[in-house]
Write an enzyme that holds these catalytic residues in place. Sequence first.
Site, PDB file in Angstrom:
ATOM      1  N   ASP A 415       0.863  -1.177   0.000  1.00  0.00           N
ATOM      2  CA  ASP A 415       0.000   0.000   0.000  1.00  0.00           C
ATOM      3  C   ASP A 415       0.910   1.240   0.000  1.00  0.00           C
ATOM      4  O   ASP A 415       1.608   1.501   0.984  1.00  0.00           O
ATOM      5  CB  ASP A 415      -0.875  -0.048   1.268  1.00  0.00           C
ATOM      6  CG  ASP A 415      -1.908   1.066   1.319  1.00  0.00           C
ATOM      7  OD1 ASP A 415      -1.668   2.117   0.684  1.00  0.00           O
ATOM      8  OD2 ASP A 415      -2.921   0.890   2.005  1.00  0.00           O
ATOM      9  N   HIS A 416       0.871   1.962  -1.076  1.00  0.00           N
ATOM     10  CA  HIS A 416       1.797   3.096  -1.225  1.00  0.00           C
ATOM     11  C   HIS A 416       1.480   4.243  -0.256  1.00  0.00           C
ATOM     12  O   HIS A 416       2.277   5.150  -0.068  1.00  0.00           O
ATOM     13  CB  HIS A 416       1.766   3.594  -2.677  1.00  0.00           C
ATOM     14  CG  HIS A 416       3.041   4.278  -3.108  1.00  0.00           C
ATOM     15  ND1 HIS A 416       4.043   4.602  -2.239  1.00  0.00           N
ATOM     16  CD2 HIS A 416       3.461   4.693  -4.316  1.00  0.00           C
ATOM     17  CE1 HIS A 416       5.018   5.206  -2.878  1.00  0.00           C
ATOM     18  NE2 HIS A 416       4.698   5.272  -4.154  1.00  0.00           N
TER      19      HIS A 416
END
Length: 443
Positions: A415-416
């Site tokens: 998850d950036h």
Amino acid sequence: MATQQINIPDIGDFDSVEVIEVLVAEGDEVAVDDSLLTLESDKATMEIPAPFAGKITKVTVSVGDSVAEGDSVFEIEVSEAAAAPEKAEQKAEEKPAEKPAPQKAAESPKSAPAAESAPAPATPSPTAQALTKPVNAQSMGAASHASPSARAFARKLGVDISTVSGTGPKGRIQQTDIEALIKSVMQGGAGAGQAQGGMGIPSVPEIDFSQFGETETVELGRIKKISGKFLQTSWLNVPHVTQFDECDITEMDAFRKSMKAKAEKEGVKLTPLVFVMKAVVKALQDFPGFNSSLSPDGQSLIKKHYYNIGVAVDTPNGLVVPVLRDVDKKGIYELSRELMEISGKARDGKLSPKDMSGGTFTISSLGGIGGTQFTPIVNAPEVAIMGLSKAKMQPVWNGSEFEPRLVMPFSVSYDHRVVDGAEGVRFTTTVGQYLTDLRQLIL
Ligand code: CAO
């Protein structure tokens, strides 16, 4: 023609109020009473109407500014001698924020609002999340025509106004348009007149395939229906990045094979996966962000001090993810035994909800089947997932000659919002190093 200043009129009891919309730009022609600005306090939204008709020559206020009575916000080249001076003293039109008044056709501004600046509610419902996308006031591009009351209504429900199609005069968005969009999303169908799918994205066209040849429709199994929903939710909510990598597992595999006979006596089958689990847990301890979850409002990180690894298991009915608990505290044989038991349970359809809860990181291993690389979907609300592909013997240059080495490709999707690219590759590099030299796991 005379140039006049437009100042913030009496806005009641407020000392300083935030500008949430600038509805006109330099060069716009406005009529008396056209809305120029929208202000918002914690109690109400207020429109600032034009006290004169004319052409806006200067805008000295921006979205996000705080203004007070008497502040100069525009300059206008007044086109009429009768400039309705009494309008300059009139009170700003005040509307309760919670109860937007019905929109009047006469509210239509001469130019489109500069930007939609409404923040989404702190914790939007899943439907509201589907309708809301973060909007940067500077980057929104084409602005939407909507009255402040319609905007307030959209904001209240967490609807991104730019996703709404207006059916009012000149395409102006009305409250009924917002209601229609919400209705269409709740029904999972196309939005009124805007060809949008149930998640606020364009829907896949429905095609009658039988026109091209014989077809058969088979209902999806229960597990596929459930996992499909989770996968789509994660895909739509989590900004995914996948980092590809590979590692030399020659020594690790030689060790595994040397232990095979002993393991069989213990009643377990040693596969690379259990070694990967141990290496991953050590790397999770080095990079705690990968063993965390974002809080529902996206403002904090919940770091977990336990290491429960979910393992994707392929079953005749579909994909399930049972969880092996406290992997940091268990040895290779114990993990192998648990993996055999839990994957057997999964294939027999005997997993309980408890068997599938509490994971902090997931591994999806396709290494026993094949493939070179793939992009696994994060098992949200976890933050990252590893995909293992099939190890192959490869010639690797050792500085003086090519050597046959067993190289395993793997990937990590993350998850950036939580993990940056540099941290992502540091994580995969670290896992790779641990797998290349297992001795590091006991340091
Ligand atoms: N490279 C090379 N060989 C590998 C390997 C890899 N990365 N991973 C496993 N193998 C080998 C094993 O060593 C074993 O060979 P041997 O019997 O000669 O030792 C063989 O492949 C089969 O292993 P396995 O798949 O039975 O066992 P596992 O521990 O690797 O995996 C499990 C267990 C439950 C994860 C696996 O059976 C499974 O279901 N995998 C599919 C997961 C999946 O569908 N993921 C996709 C999710 S997204 O749709």
